[in-house]
Design a protein around this motif. Structure first.
Motif, PDB file in Angstrom:
ATOM      1  N   ALA A  19       5.444   2.101  -5.071  1.00  0.00           N
ATOM      2  CA  ALA A  19       4.057   2.571  -5.108  1.00  0.00           C
ATOM      3  C   ALA A  19       3.907   4.026  -4.684  1.00  0.00           C
ATOM      4  CB  ALA A  19       3.185   1.685  -4.218  1.00  0.00           C
ATOM      5  N   LEU A  20       4.794   4.517  -3.808  1.00  0.00           N
ATOM      6  CA  LEU A  20       4.734   5.902  -3.359  1.00  0.00           C
ATOM      7  C   LEU A  20       6.122   6.509  -3.372  1.00  0.00           C
ATOM      8  CD1 LEU A  20       2.747   4.141  -1.150  1.00  0.00           C
ATOM      9  CD2 LEU A  20       2.049   6.484  -0.665  1.00  0.00           C
ATOM     10  N   VAL A  46       0.756   0.700   3.938  1.00  0.00           N
ATOM     11  CA  VAL A  46       1.841   1.481   3.333  1.00  0.00           C
ATOM     12  C   VAL A  46       2.998   1.592   4.315  1.00  0.00           C
ATOM     13  CG1 VAL A  46       2.530   3.722   2.403  1.00  0.00           C
ATOM     14  CG2 VAL A  46       0.243   2.810   1.904  1.00  0.00           C
ATOM     15  N   GLN A  91       6.832  -5.177  -1.648  1.00  0.00           N
ATOM     16  CA  GLN A  91       5.644  -5.096  -2.494  1.00  0.00           C
ATOM     17  C   GLN A  91       5.211  -6.445  -3.055  1.00  0.00           C
ATOM     18  OE1 GLN A  91       5.742  -0.398  -3.653  1.00  0.00           O
ATOM     19  NE2 GLN A  91       6.012  -1.840  -5.317  1.00  0.00           N
ATOM     20  N   GLY A 142       2.336   6.067  -9.389  1.00  0.00           N
ATOM     21  CA  GLY A 142       1.881   5.940  -8.014  1.00  0.00           C
ATOM     22  C   GLY A 142       1.527   7.277  -7.393  1.00  0.00           C
ATOM     23  N   THR A 189       7.514   3.058   0.086  1.00  0.00           N
ATOM     24  CA  THR A 189       7.598   4.500  -0.162  1.00  0.00           C
ATOM     25  C   THR A 189       9.053   4.917  -0.275  1.00  0.00           C
ATOM     26  OG1 THR A 189       5.625   4.785   1.227  1.00  0.00           O
ATOM     27  CG2 THR A 189       6.882   6.766   0.679  1.00  0.00           C
ATOM     28  N   ARG A 245      -4.852   8.447  -8.767  1.00  0.00           N
ATOM     29  CA  ARG A 245      -3.651   7.775  -8.256  1.00  0.00           C
ATOM     30  C   ARG A 245      -3.897   7.172  -6.879  1.00  0.00           C
ATOM     31  NH1 ARG A 245       1.360   9.207 -10.662  1.00  0.00           N
ATOM     32  NH2 ARG A 245       1.049  10.452 -12.549  1.00  0.00           N
ATOM     33  N   ALA A 284       2.562  -1.648   0.181  1.00  0.00           N
ATOM     34  CA  ALA A 284       3.180  -0.598  -0.630  1.00  0.00           C
ATOM     35  C   ALA A 284       4.415  -0.043   0.060  1.00  0.00           C
ATOM     36  CB  ALA A 284       2.180   0.524  -0.884  1.00  0.00           C
ATOM     37  N   LEU A 309      -3.703   3.227  -5.842  1.00  0.00           N
ATOM     38  CA  LEU A 309      -2.921   2.718  -4.716  1.00  0.00           C
ATOM     39  C   LEU A 309      -3.788   1.854  -3.809  1.00  0.00           C
ATOM     40  CD1 LEU A 309      -0.413   2.638  -2.858  1.00  0.00           C
ATOM     41  CD2 LEU A 309      -1.239   4.788  -1.852  1.00  0.00           C
ATOM     42  N   ARG A 349      -4.251  -1.525  -5.220  1.00  0.00           N
ATOM     43  CA  ARG A 349      -3.048  -2.350  -5.094  1.00  0.00           C
ATOM     44  C   ARG A 349      -2.925  -2.928  -3.691  1.00  0.00           C
ATOM     45  NH1 ARG A 349       2.091   0.847  -7.667  1.00  0.00           N
ATOM     46  NH2 ARG A 349       3.100  -1.097  -7.065  1.00  0.00           N
ATOM     47  N   CYS A 350      -3.404  -2.186  -2.696  1.00  0.00           N
ATOM     48  CA  CYS A 350      -3.239  -2.600  -1.303  1.00  0.00           C
ATOM     49  C   CYS A 350      -4.462  -3.310  -0.748  1.00  0.00           C
ATOM     50  CB  CYS A 350      -2.938  -1.371  -0.441  1.00  0.00           C
ATOM     51  SG  CYS A 350      -1.390  -0.555  -0.836  1.00  0.00           S
TER      52      CYS A 350
END
Length: 348
Positions: free
Chosen positions: A181-182, A92, A132, A213, A139, A268, A137, A272, A275-276
């Motif tokens: 994502a964040l 992230v 991304q 997210g 932010t 959530r 991710a 995440l 996704r990562c």
């Protein structure tokens, strides 16, 4: 995700929602959830340590990137930062900063793109897409109206609905549309309520805009348990100590915080992690070499593109054949300033 949540007790779900360390979230072997590693990074990916032996590609300041007016270039730079993140084991990246230049006294303006919400939104969205696309991710921070240096941690920003929507929220809406994502909740209050407990985390962010997210706090911005847990905040950083953790687990157990609210936050977080690449069977990360020559060429291109000439009265381009000397005047002629500090500082 509901199947995974079913394997965890309400207490275990609540404990997932606080950091394990300054830069890591908690792992949960029962659902094959590994730690998520976060890093500061508006201008470069620092990693988990402030260590001169751990160098980073350094980009021009965010203000210079916005001055390029070049979304494709910024998207490429986002991809470069993503490769850096993967090289350092970071899931992230705590960037981009979408706050606005509201005063020349803003001490973190070098992290921000511009005073214009349209330009900020478009450049920020390009940055997010670039990061991304490589499985890292991004932010969007600091939601919202965290634009003042004076009393940054406690200021209560009083703002009308139209200005809030058209100026301060607009770049974040663009970030959500780009799939960020964040979103990071800031320290400040807006219209009387601190942002980590503010209704704006739910409406418009999660309801109207459909953000699916994680809403993460700025580091240390969560100051109490129940109001923040009942709001749209999903993850309190850093850890392991803080107002959530065991305090949140107790608040769920005695009914002060609904289990459904915690379940949504945990769902959530798991999404995440998926996704990562931090959820499920562990896979060795794909190699992501940062090719130094290409990185330098891309950074140099960004520096040149961000140097905007407002007027040219037959001065440029300079004719090398007619030049005897060139004077570079000012303190930065002796000591070049390549970056700001704080969250945007790296060892280049």
């Amino acid at each position: 995700m509901d199947r995974l949540l079913g394997k965890l007790t309400p207490r275990a779900r609540a404990l997932l929602l606080s950091g394990a360390t300054t830069w890591r979230t908690r792992a949960e072997p029962a659902v094959a959830l590994r730690e998520l590693v976060m890093s500061d990074g508006p201008a470069g990916v620092r990693g988990q340590a402030w260590d001169e032996r751990s160098t980073s590609v350094l980009l021009p300041s965010a203000t210079a990137l916005a001055a390029t007016w070049d979304e494709d270039l910024v998207e490429d730079l986002g991809g470069l930062l993503a490769a850096e993140a993967r090289r350092k084991g970071v899931h992230v990246l705590l960037a981009p900063t979408l706050n606005l230049h509201r005063s020349p006294l803003g001490g973190r303006h070098f992290e921000c793109f511009s005073e214009d919400p349209e330009l900020t939104g478009r450049i920020g969205a390009a940055f997010i897409r670039g990061v991304q696309a490589q499985g890292v991710a991004a932010t969007a921070k600091h939601y919202v109206a965290n634009d003042s240096e004076t009393d940054r941690l406690t200021v209560d920003v009083r703002v009308g609905e139209r200005a809030l929507r058209e100026v301060y929220l607009a770049p974040f809406e663009a970030a959500v549309a780009a799939g960020v994502a964040l979103v990071m909740a800031g320290y400040n209050a807006v219209n009387g309520t601190t942002m980590t407990a503010n209704g704006l985390l739910t409406d418009p962010l999660k309801s109207e805009w459909g953000f699916d997210g994680v809403v993460v706090s700025d580091w240390g911005a969560v100051r109490e348990t129940v109001a923040t847990a009942c709001a749209g905040l999903d993850l309190a950083m850093p850890g392991p100590d803080g107002p959530w953790g065991e305090a949140l687990a107790r608040a769920v157990a005695d009914g002060r915080v609904p289990e459904a609210a915690v379940d949504d936050k945990a769902r959530r977080l798991l999404r995440l992690a998926a996704r990562c690449g931090a959820l499920g069977e562990e896979r060795p990360p794909a190699p992501a070499p940062v090719r130094t020559r290409r990185a330098r060429a891309l950074a140099r291109r960004a520096v040149a593109a961000g140097a905007v000439l407002l007027a040219n009265r037959d001065v440029l381009p300079l004719d090398a054949d007619r030049l005897g000397t060139v004077a570079v005047i000012g303190a930065h002629a002796a000591r070049t300033r390549t970056q700001g500090g704080g969250s945007a500082g790296v060892f280049p």
